[in-house]
Design an enzyme around this catalytic site. Structure first.
Site, PDB file in Angstrom:
ATOM      1  CB  SER A 139      -0.900  -0.005   1.235  1.00  0.00           C
ATOM      2  OG  SER A 139      -1.739  -1.126   1.221  1.00  0.00           O
ATOM      3  CE1 TYR A 185       6.097  13.200  -5.104  1.00  0.00           C
ATOM      4  CE2 TYR A 185       6.202  13.258  -2.693  1.00  0.00           C
ATOM      5  CZ  TYR A 185       5.982  13.899  -3.908  1.00  0.00           C
ATOM      6  OH  TYR A 185       5.640  15.220  -3.925  1.00  0.00           O
ATOM      7  CE1 TYR A 239       4.932  12.686  -8.488  1.00  0.00           C
ATOM      8  CE2 TYR A 239       7.305  12.530  -8.818  1.00  0.00           C
ATOM      9  CZ  TYR A 239       6.148  13.280  -8.795  1.00  0.00           C
ATOM     10  OH  TYR A 239       6.209  14.619  -9.059  1.00  0.00           O
ATOM     11  CG  ASN A 247      -5.075   7.248 -10.302  1.00  0.00           C
ATOM     12  OD1 ASN A 247      -5.056   6.641  -9.236  1.00  0.00           O
ATOM     13  ND2 ASN A 247      -4.658   8.499 -10.421  1.00  0.00           N
ATOM     14  CD  GLU A 248      -5.220   6.105 -17.482  1.00  0.00           C
ATOM     15  OE1 GLU A 248      -4.728   5.285 -18.284  1.00  0.00           O
ATOM     16  OE2 GLU A 248      -5.220   7.328 -17.673  1.00  0.00           O
ATOM     17  CD  GLU A 370      -4.156  -2.813 -11.254  1.00  0.00           C
ATOM     18  OE1 GLU A 370      -4.554  -1.669 -11.504  1.00  0.00           O
ATOM     19  OE2 GLU A 370      -3.947  -3.669 -12.118  1.00  0.00           O
ATOM     20  CB  THR A 372      -6.059  -2.912   0.109  1.00  0.00           C
ATOM     21  OG1 THR A 372      -5.885  -1.647   0.778  1.00  0.00           O
ATOM     22  CG2 THR A 372      -4.744  -3.671   0.071  1.00  0.00           C
ATOM     23  CG  ASN A 374      -8.764  -0.677   4.715  1.00  0.00           C
ATOM     24  OD1 ASN A 374      -9.987  -0.824   4.672  1.00  0.00           O
ATOM     25  ND2 ASN A 374      -8.029  -1.047   5.745  1.00  0.00           N
TER      26      ASN A 374
HETATM   27  C1  LIG Z   1      -2.153 -12.082  -6.975  1.00  0.00           C
HETATM   28  C2  LIG Z   1      -1.466 -10.769  -6.831  1.00  0.00           C
HETATM   29  C3  LIG Z   1      -1.014 -10.107  -7.960  1.00  0.00           C
HETATM   30  C4  LIG Z   1      -0.348  -8.892  -7.845  1.00  0.00           C
HETATM   31  N1  LIG Z   1       0.156  -8.294  -8.972  1.00  0.00           N
HETATM   32  C5  LIG Z   1       0.965  -7.193  -8.843  1.00  0.00           C
HETATM   33  C6  LIG Z   1       1.647  -6.652  -9.973  1.00  0.00           C
HETATM   34  O1  LIG Z   1       1.508  -7.123 -11.109  1.00  0.00           O
HETATM   35  N2  LIG Z   1       2.490  -5.605  -9.783  1.00  0.00           N
HETATM   36  C7  LIG Z   1       2.693  -5.048  -8.558  1.00  0.00           C
HETATM   37  O2  LIG Z   1       3.461  -4.108  -8.459  1.00  0.00           O
HETATM   38  N3  LIG Z   1       2.045  -5.540  -7.465  1.00  0.00           N
HETATM   39  C8  LIG Z   1       1.202  -6.592  -7.575  1.00  0.00           C
HETATM   40  N4  LIG Z   1       0.568  -7.117  -6.474  1.00  0.00           N
HETATM   41  C9  LIG Z   1       0.772  -6.503  -5.166  1.00  0.00           C
HETATM   42  C10 LIG Z   1      -0.459  -5.814  -4.628  1.00  0.00           C
HETATM   43  O3  LIG Z   1      -0.702  -4.629  -5.337  1.00  0.00           O
HETATM   44  C11 LIG Z   1      -0.263  -5.597  -3.123  1.00  0.00           C
HETATM   45  O4  LIG Z   1      -0.342  -6.871  -2.507  1.00  0.00           O
HETATM   46  C12 LIG Z   1      -1.279  -4.649  -2.548  1.00  0.00           C
HETATM   47  O5  LIG Z   1      -1.064  -3.343  -2.990  1.00  0.00           O
HETATM   48  C13 LIG Z   1      -1.268  -4.664  -1.011  1.00  0.00           C
HETATM   49  O6  LIG Z   1       0.020  -4.513  -0.512  1.00  0.00           O
HETATM   50  P1  LIG Z   1       0.565  -5.528   0.621  1.00  0.00           P
HETATM   51  O7  LIG Z   1       0.303  -6.884   0.155  1.00  0.00           O
HETATM   52  O8  LIG Z   1       1.940  -5.135   0.951  1.00  0.00           O
HETATM   53  O9  LIG Z   1      -0.406  -5.252   1.847  1.00  0.00           O
HETATM   54  P2  LIG Z   1      -0.242  -4.083   2.951  1.00  0.00           P
HETATM   55  O10 LIG Z   1      -0.005  -2.788   2.274  1.00  0.00           O
HETATM   56  O11 LIG Z   1       0.725  -4.529   3.972  1.00  0.00           O
HETATM   57  O12 LIG Z   1      -1.697  -4.059   3.566  1.00  0.00           O
HETATM   58  C14 LIG Z   1      -2.127  -4.978   4.562  1.00  0.00           C
HETATM   59  C15 LIG Z   1      -3.463  -4.479   5.125  1.00  0.00           C
HETATM   60  O13 LIG Z   1      -3.263  -3.188   5.734  1.00  0.00           O
HETATM   61  C16 LIG Z   1      -4.172  -2.251   5.181  1.00  0.00           C
HETATM   62  N5  LIG Z   1      -3.534  -0.924   5.141  1.00  0.00           N
HETATM   63  C17 LIG Z   1      -2.293  -0.609   4.727  1.00  0.00           C
HETATM   64  N6  LIG Z   1      -2.092   0.727   4.798  1.00  0.00           N
HETATM   65  C18 LIG Z   1      -3.265   1.253   5.250  1.00  0.00           C
HETATM   66  C19 LIG Z   1      -3.720   2.582   5.523  1.00  0.00           C
HETATM   67  N7  LIG Z   1      -2.928   3.647   5.304  1.00  0.00           N
HETATM   68  N8  LIG Z   1      -4.993   2.756   5.968  1.00  0.00           N
HETATM   69  C20 LIG Z   1      -5.804   1.696   6.172  1.00  0.00           C
HETATM   70  N9  LIG Z   1      -5.435   0.419   5.924  1.00  0.00           N
HETATM   71  C21 LIG Z   1      -4.185   0.205   5.467  1.00  0.00           C
HETATM   72  C22 LIG Z   1      -4.489  -2.786   3.801  1.00  0.00           C
HETATM   73  O14 LIG Z   1      -5.733  -2.268   3.313  1.00  0.00           O
HETATM   74  C23 LIG Z   1      -4.508  -4.281   4.027  1.00  0.00           C
HETATM   75  O15 LIG Z   1      -5.780  -4.668   4.486  1.00  0.00           O
HETATM   76  C24 LIG Z   1      -0.148  -8.318  -6.578  1.00  0.00           C
HETATM   77  C25 LIG Z   1      -0.616  -8.981  -5.437  1.00  0.00           C
HETATM   78  C26 LIG Z   1      -1.245 -10.200  -5.546  1.00  0.00           C
HETATM   79  C27 LIG Z   1      -1.701 -10.910  -4.295  1.00  0.00           C
END
Ligand SMILES: Cc1cc2nc3c(=O)[nH]c(=O)nc-3n(C[C@H](O)[C@H](O)[C@H](O)COP(=O)(O)OP(=O)(O)OC[C@H]3O[C@@H](n4cnc5c(N)ncnc54)[C@H](O)[C@@H]3O)c2cc1C
Length: 386
Positions: A139, A185, A239, A247-248, A370, A372, A374
């Site tokens: 995130s 960033y 960034y 966004n898209e 893309e 979460t 949240n």
């Molecule tokens: C199958 C799959 C395919 C993917 N494909 C790609 C890809 O092609 N390219 C790429 O770059 N990434 C990819 N991702 C990564 C994906 O974008 C991230 O897993 C996602 O952005 C969440 O990051 P994280 O897993 O580190 O979770 P975290 O950021 O650690 O989040 C964990 C929890 O904390 C919450 N949280 C975190 N910060 C906040 C906040 N400020 N306020 C409230 N809640 C918060 C989140 O909502 C979530 O519930 C992929 C992930 C998966 C599982």
């Protein structure tokens, strides 16, 4: 009484859009449907299917015709992703990442040289991947630590990326690295990296709950020399590339989610008309009818949000909040509708011989990647509170 000045329905499609949607849906039924179970079990999209997707033209929908692409709009990509995802969301996301993230970024930010070298390949036979996330930065994406250090006419990259969709199939990777960790960033820079560059390796593939056929891989980058000509946009402005493409991109994930929900609803309607209990089709029970009606209503509402966000984007209007709402809501709808479909299949919904348990597993990812749910709520609330 008819009014000429009245806009058609919000979901009304132009003739070329109907044509594309129907041809992709037909392709999905004929070429993808027979492979769905095997792809889920083996966690792999066969190479022949990839070739057919290129032949169909869905891997370069927005690529200008001069580079061999379809020369169409973002909305067309949304329709293609929806139609494919109704049959197999893994194929849907493969096409989605190619179009809404990789190709989109290259068209928008690529130099003429980069466009000339990569767009024809991406339209013809080359899969792309988009690598922003790392083990410690999801995130909080711009907390990434992959480092790019200048060295003559190149940068030397070191780091690891995690969760990269299309990692197995891709030959072209957009990699986000920082040229200045202290700058936050403002140090983030986007590089176009090819699979064959020395120091670049695709690592372990994740074993996932859903969209199992879509590869999700680690990328290992060790002293990988990337010429400065491979920078997308400007150094230190990556960034912008990331924010604007994501966004898209999340409208594309919305399309994947409405495809999943539509697919599950279709199965549920068919099954409840066939399945007999208490001497009649279960679709004759009013409680079941109510469940189906609720599913259909939610799918329609989610589709309106997704289509509207895509239309705004193509019209060059602001769409940030609408895109966040579309992804947030459609991913919740996909989870609810697929879950209800499992319920309506009864015990048969819980086993792999029937298609709905897979769609339920596939739906879950919509609330994670893309941005979460949240993070979508944060975006919407920011807009609301000013
Ligand atoms: C199958 C799959 C395919 C993917 N494909 C790609 C890809 O092609 N390219 C790429 O770059 N990434 C990819 N991702 C990564 C994906 O974008 C991230 O897993 C996602 O952005 C969440 O990051 P994280 O897993 O580190 O979770 P975290 O950021 O650690 O989040 C964990 C929890 O904390 C919450 N949280 C975190 N910060 C906040 C906040 N400020 N306020 C409230 N809640 C918060 C989140 O909502 C979530 O519930 C992929 C992930 C998966 C599982």
């Amino acid at each position: 009484m008819e009014h000429d000045d009245v806009q058609p329905a919000l979901t009304a499609l132009a003739e070329d859009e109907v044509l594309l949607r129907d041809s992709v849906a037909e392709f999905a039924e004929a070429q993808v449907r027979p492979l769905v179970r095997e792809m889920d079990e083996h966690a792999k999209i066969p190479k022949e299917l990839l070739t057919r997707l290129f032949e169909l033209g869905v891997m370069g929908i927005e690529i200008p015709e001069q580079y061999g692409g379809g020369g169409a709009r973002f909305f067309h990509a949304v329709l293609a992703v929806e139609a494919l995802s109704a049959v197999d969301p893994s194929v849907g996301v493969l096409v989605d990442v190619q179009n809404t993230l990789v190709v989109n970024a290259l068209i928008r930010w690529g130099s003429d040289d980069v466009k000339q070298r990569y767009l024809p390949r991406l339209a013809a036979d080359t899969v792309g991947a988009y690598a922003l996330s790392e083990a410690g930065s999801g995130s909080d994406a711009f907390a990434l630590t992959t480092r790019a250090v200048p060295d003559g006419d190149a940068y030397v990259l070191n780091g690891r990326k995690l969760w990269i969709t299309n990692g197995n199939e891709a030959d072209v990777f957009l990699i986000f690295a920082t040229i200045n960790p202290e700058a936050g960033y403002r140090g983030v820079t986007a590089f176009v990296v090819e699979r064959g560059f020395p120091g670049f390796t695709v690592g372990r593939k994740e074993d996932k709950l859903g969209i199992r056929a879509s590869s999700t891989c680690e990328l290992i980058i060790e002293d990988c020399r990337v010429p400065k000509t491979q920078i997308l946009g400007e150094a230190g402005k990556g960034y912008k590339v990331a924010i604007e493409t994501l966004n898209e991109g999340r409208i594309g994930i919305g399309a994947q989610m409405i495809g999943i929900a539509k697919g599950a609803l279709g199965h549920a309607v068919k099954y409840t008309k066939e399945r007999k209990q208490f001497g009649k089709a279960i679709a004759e029970f009013q409680l079941v009818q109510g469940q189906l009606a609720r599913m259909a209503t939610e799918v329609e509402a989610a589709r309106l949000l997704v289509y509207n966000a895509a239309r705004l984007r193509d019209a060059g209007r602001p769409f940030l909040t609408e895109a966040a709402m579309a992804k947030l809501y459609s991913s919740e709808v996909a989870e609810r509708v697929t879950s209800l479909a499992v319920n309506l299949y009864g015990g048969y919904g819980y086993v792999k011989d029937y298609p709905v348990e897979k769609l339920w597993r596939d739906a879950k990812i919509g609330q994670i990647y893309e941005g979460t749910s949240n993070m979508q709520l944060v975006t919407i609330a920011k807009q609301l509170l000013g």
